[in-house]
Design an enzyme around this catalytic site. Sequence first.
Site, PDB file in Angstrom:
ATOM      1  N   GLU A   1       0.870  -1.171   0.000  1.00 51.62           N
ATOM      2  CA  GLU A   1       0.000   0.000   0.000  1.00 51.62           C
ATOM      3  C   GLU A   1       0.912   1.227   0.000  1.00 51.62           C
ATOM      4  OE1 GLU A   1      -2.775   0.340   3.261  1.00 51.62           O
ATOM      5  OE2 GLU A   1      -3.532   2.252   2.470  1.00 51.62           O
TER       6      GLU A   1
ATOM      7  N   ARG B   1       5.840 -13.284   8.823  1.00 52.24           N
ATOM      8  CA  ARG B   1       6.451 -11.996   8.531  1.00 52.24           C
ATOM      9  C   ARG B   1       7.801 -11.911   9.231  1.00 52.24           C
ATOM     10  NH1 ARG B   1       2.470  -8.237   8.527  1.00 52.24           N
ATOM     11  NH2 ARG B   1       3.810  -6.453   8.839  1.00 52.24           N
TER      12      ARG B   1
ATOM     13  N   LYS C   1       4.464   0.563   9.651  1.00 48.01           N
ATOM     14  CA  LYS C   1       4.535   1.780   8.838  1.00 48.01           C
ATOM     15  C   LYS C   1       4.076   2.992   9.625  1.00 48.01           C
ATOM     16  CE  LYS C   1       3.604  -0.033   4.249  1.00 48.01           C
ATOM     17  NZ  LYS C   1       2.456  -0.149   3.345  1.00 48.01           N
TER      18      LYS C   1
END
Length: 577
Positions: free
Chosen positions: A49, A275, A285
Amino acid sequence: MSASRRRDEHIKMTAPIPEAPSDFIREIVQEDLRNGRYGGRVVTRFPPEPNGYLHIGHAKAVCVDFGVAMEFGGVCHLRMDDTNPAKESMEFVEAIRRDVRWLGFDWGPHFYFSADYFERMYECAVQLIRKRLAYVCDVPQEEWKHYRGIPTQPGKPSPYRNRSVEENLDLFARMRAGEFPDGARCLRALIDMASPNLHLRDPVLYRILRMPHYRTGDRWCIYPTYDFAHPLEDAFEGITHSLCTLEFEVHRPLYDWLLQALEFPEPPRQIEFARLNVSYTVLSKRRLLELVQGGFVNGWDDPRLPTIAGLRRRGYTPSAIREFCRRVGVTKFDGLTDMALLDFCIRDELNMTAPRAMAVLDPVRLVIENYPDGQVEEFEAVNNPEDASMGVRPVPFCKTLYVEREDFEEHPPKNFFRLVPGREVRLRYAYLVTCTGFERDPATGRVCEIRCRYDPASRGGNAPDGRRVKGTIHWVSAPHALEAEIRLYDRLFLVEEPDNVPDGVDFKSTLNPESLKTLRAMVEPSLASAAPGSRYQFERKGYFFADPIDSRPGRPVFNRIVPLRDSWAKQARNAND
Ligand code: ATP
Ligand code: MG
């Protein structure tokens, strides 16, 4: 039987199927190829994103997504997953493209924006309504949790669940036309209010939100949710293997449900892997943004950040980052990885490729009492002992040198073999010298000059009589030396998992106040020609990167990428000196 012999004839392959898959994802892809699934195609995607810069965790995903595609002769798409208008921007799009390319991957013509699919997604939603698989729901968001319920008990159906197809079509069209306020209504999938998987209890597909989108402006006031958009994007692009992180595992039944409901002939399959978590840093983020916007670091490319831009500015190479990701591997278990692994990878690489140089980071003068005034000699220094083809370079030598302050001790601890009054030490490439005395600055008490005598018969640093001299130190000639700014970095946080601080604790309170130390060093004159962006090993001090932005001709700035060994422990000790 070999995999390549077993595969069906009709499978079109541009690369051989690897014989030994190295992880469960590659095993699944190989199995699909053997079975002729997807007609032998392998199409993956990396779908960030554009609401922030990529970090080392994304690098892992990039390596998996592009790596799997490349190994099986497939392609990997780069897709901006920009269905959420908040916080997305072209700055981030450009940074993501730059970083993925820098990491060494090529998406060819396959660069996409999810927002380009808004119209098709809307069509899909209409199709679901027509199939009675979606409805417009007026239950306010805050109240929905009472309907949705808890996994162990069935939820309560929305009172709007039985709206007619016509009414739903009409309301959904009017949602799009902007007739209702934000949040007043939403479109829900009609699935199963008793499913133990809460994601299947009539999840939201579209919400009303008046927020301009960085690409579609205010053309839309309804936006699809991630759960609705993502499987569609994958299907539109003909993705075969949609690789993502473990938190999406519970969303997979919904992913599959949607693609089946919309009757995509060869729906992609979602496969989840763990992850990457890295100790002493943050990879969220939101938190990275907070550090950058709050001025806690110097921009997205601050060399202390785990962003790709930061790692690049620090001096890490794409190949070392890829090697790090390869060593981390692909698993189903979340773990915490130490940055020391990346340091190992970069050292391993730079040991072979980086030219050596001498740099004195904390200089103190060394005067050779019996060396002729005004005499200058040149010694030959080896550029890389690992690679003779890198040759040699001249280094000037004279009566006054700089050496490291920490290489002198008046009262040495055990096992200190460097400069000590009365003892002999080797000046790398030059001569053996014996320390004869030193001076302190009367004001500060700090040693400001060390004196010694050299053995003229030890030219090149070898004792003529074979006597043993244990210590070797580096030096630079004071009148020839070049001043350079050196930036030493330490871990950005004081705690192992700053992403997991207890509630009520601001993660920024765990920042390491000494994560950046700036020094004025004296370096050998050959470094005047150090090209910005070049890497060196400063003997005994670590690997350094000529800062590509702040370096000036004749006034280089060097970022320390990593000390020579045992990065953190040693750095912590140095920081306390
Ligand atoms: P946020 O920090 O807001 O949760 P995100 O890190 O998930 O965002 P995306 O832009 O959605 O950011 O990530 C793009 C892809 O990178 C996703 O497929 C995601 O699974 C993967 N990814 C993100 N963080 C990591 C990580 N730490 N390790 C491995 N893959 C990751
Ligand atoms: Mg995400």
